[in-house]
Write an enzyme that holds these catalytic residues in place. Structure first.
Site, PDB file in Angstrom:
ATOM      1  N   SER A  83      35.798  34.918  40.329  1.00  0.00           N
ATOM      2  CA  SER A  83      35.784  36.295  39.812  1.00  0.00           C
ATOM      3  C   SER A  83      34.787  36.494  38.678  1.00  0.00           C
ATOM      4  O   SER A  83      34.423  37.630  38.382  1.00  0.00           O
ATOM      5  CB  SER A  83      37.179  36.693  39.329  1.00  0.00           C
ATOM      6  N   ASP A  92      40.375  42.091  30.707  1.00  0.00           N
ATOM      7  CA  ASP A  92      41.711  42.227  31.292  1.00  0.00           C
ATOM      8  C   ASP A  92      42.587  41.007  31.042  1.00  0.00           C
ATOM      9  O   ASP A  92      43.601  40.832  31.685  1.00  0.00           O
ATOM     10  CB  ASP A  92      41.573  42.474  32.801  1.00  0.00           C
ATOM     11  N   HIS A 133      38.966  38.126  32.378  1.00  0.00           N
ATOM     12  CA  HIS A 133      37.528  38.363  32.495  1.00  0.00           C
ATOM     13  C   HIS A 133      36.974  39.038  31.243  1.00  0.00           C
ATOM     14  O   HIS A 133      37.738  39.559  30.434  1.00  0.00           O
ATOM     15  CB  HIS A 133      37.259  39.214  33.741  1.00  0.00           C
TER      16      HIS A 133
END
Ligand SMILES: *[C@@H]1O[C@H](CO)[C@@H](O)[C@H](O)[C@H]1NC(C)=O
Ligand SMILES: *[C@@H]1O[C@H](CO)[C@@H](O)[C@H](O)[C@H]1NC(C)=O
Ligand SMILES: *[C@@H]1O[C@H](CO)[C@@H](O)[C@H](O)[C@H]1NC(C)=O
Ligand SMILES: *[C@@H]1O[C@H](CO)[C@@H](O)[C@H](O)[C@H]1NC(C)=O
Ligand SMILES: *[C@@H]1O[C@H](CO)[C@@H](O)[C@H](O)[C@H]1NC(C)=O
Length: 397
Positions: free
Chosen positions: A47, A356, A359
């Site tokens: 991610s 978040d 990240h």
């Protein structure tokens, strides 16, 4: 024109002599080396660099992801761009489309095989059980390999509508290959209740599989590699919330020491793996990039660099770190039959580091990019624009 004074004349000849000497003594100063002209970028990872794969294949990153730059989620887990986006931009290339994204993608200057939740090793759990992506690094390589061979066939097809959507054949050897993966291999063990020692014990296996993928990409013609190490896992609200440690194990900046040590252990082994790869793949330029130190420096000196907080997430809903695993960024609930977002963005993501809880914000990603691009965190100390010269058989500058 006035005649030069004796002093000026001495000065001029001194400058001339020292310039000549400098040119003679330094065989090739940094400035005389040609900048690499990468026509494409192929990225592999999780991610930290997913630009739309999980959103295309499984479920969309919800708003307020993307709020700062794209003004919609754009498949990224951030308020804006990721480090890979800044890398692409720095070469004047468009942002990378996710290989799995069938809508509006243009792969002529590269493709992104990274998916959120990817690990190096295939996991023995499903995505619905553990959250890890089934598209582990070996699968990403399979996709890349198929992409390469099919690009050639499809580009050359008679009617040629894909000519302007797929990379030219030679781009595969001229491209920059970027990697940012490993973090989820570490958390996967924690999720199985393994101790950090037990996680460390399987790191050689993880890196053996990582190494195989680099060799496979080399086998497909890849020559320039830019490999990020893994970030300070112990500074993420996700880790701090899910895997609490004793107060004595929290450092002065609020990060969990055991998990940062585990990440650094992984990184030291990754660095050795890269050194070995340079020997085994003599025609490749392989740069190891210490993203850990860049990120840790930022988190631990947030205010010095214009940010407000270190380990507190911007987008979340409650909890000590503004991270609540049951209501992650973008989570909503029904109120009187209407969907209301409860895990929202903080007021100003441009001064927050962590987005978040897992990240980074666009502002932090940009900062990290600025730090690593000039090579100050690279081994060998190559800037992004000179990766193609970082050849084991040629001394670099
Ligand atoms: C999955 O299971 C196989 C067979 O037991 C094992 O070899 C492999 O290491 C496991 N993978 C992970 C990521 O635990
Ligand atoms: C895809 O992107 C390339 C490079 O930016 C561009 O030259 C090409 O025209 C684009 N293809 C289409 C079909 O728009
Ligand atoms: C790990 O430990 C937690 C808490 O004891 C438990 O709820 C969970 O089921 C365990 N997970 C595994 C995979 O054993
Ligand atoms: C690395 O150096 C070797 C030997 O000089 C050369 O043949 C090869 O092309 C170089 N590779 C790159 C990527 O510069
Ligand atoms: C690299 O760039 C960063 C950020 O602009 C700067 O602080 C650092 O001094 C630069 N390092 C070198 C070696 O140029």
């Amino acid at each position: 024109m006035e005649a030069l004074t004796e002093k000026q004349r001495q000065m001029v000849s001194w400058v001339a002599i020292s310039t000549t000497l400098a040119l003679l003594l330094v065989p090739c100063p940094v400035s005389c080396e040609r900048q690499c002209n990468f026509p494409a970028i192929f990225n592999f990872g999780d991610s930290n660099s997913d630009t739309g794969a999980i959103s295309a294949a499984f479920e969309q990153a919800p708003p307020p992801n993307g709020i700062t730059f794209f003004h919609n989620p754009a498949g990224r887990f951030s308020d804006g761009r990721l480090v890979i986006d800044f890398i692409a931009k720095s070469f004047g290339l468009p942002y990378l489309s996710a290989y799995l994204d069938s809508v509006g993608s243009n792969f002529s200057t590269g493709a992104n095989f990274a998916t959120a939740g990817s690990t190096v090793r295939p996991q023995n759990t499903t995505r619905s059980q553990s959250g890890y992506s089934p598209i582990s690094l070996d699968v990403q390589f399979e996709q890349f390999s198929g992409f390469k061979s099919r690009s050639k066939l499809v580009r050359n097809a008679i009617c040629g509508v894909f000519k302007n959507l797929l990379p030219k054949e030679e781009y595969f050897s001229e491209a920059l290959y970027t990697f940012d993966i490993g973090q989820n291999d570490l958390t996967a063990g924690l999720k199985l209740n393994l101790t950090t020692e037990q996680v460390k014990a399987y790191i050689p296996d993880v890196l053996g599989q990582f190494s195989n993928v680099i060799k496979n990409v080399y086998g497909e013609g890849g020559r320039s590699f830019w490999i990020h190490n893994t970030g300070p896992l112990g500074c993420l609200p996700y880790t701090l919330d899910r895997y609490p440690v004793s107060a004595a194990q929290i450092d002065e900046f609020g990060c969990a020491k055991p998990f940062n040590e585990m990440a650094q252990y992984f990184n030291s082994k990754l660095k050795k793996t890269v050194e070995q790869l340079r020997i085994e793949l003599p025609k490749a330029a392989i740069v190891y990039v210490d993203v850990y130190t860049a990120k840790y420096t930022l988190i631990t000196h947030a205010q010095k660099y214009g940010f407000d907080k270190g380990v507190i997430a911007c987008c979340g809903h409650g909890g000590k770190y503004n991270f609540n695993n049951g209501a992650r960024c973008g989570a909503s609930k029904m109120v009187n039959g209407k969907k209301v977002v409860i895990a929202k963005s903080c007021k100003d993501p441009s001064v927050r580091i962590l987005w978040d809880g897992i990240h980074y914000t666009e502002a932090a990603n940009n900062w990290v990019f600025q730090q690593i691009a000039n090579g100050s965190f690279s081994d060998p100390p190559m800037s992004l624009t000179r990766v193609c010269h970082g050849n084991a058989s040629i001394p670099y500058h």
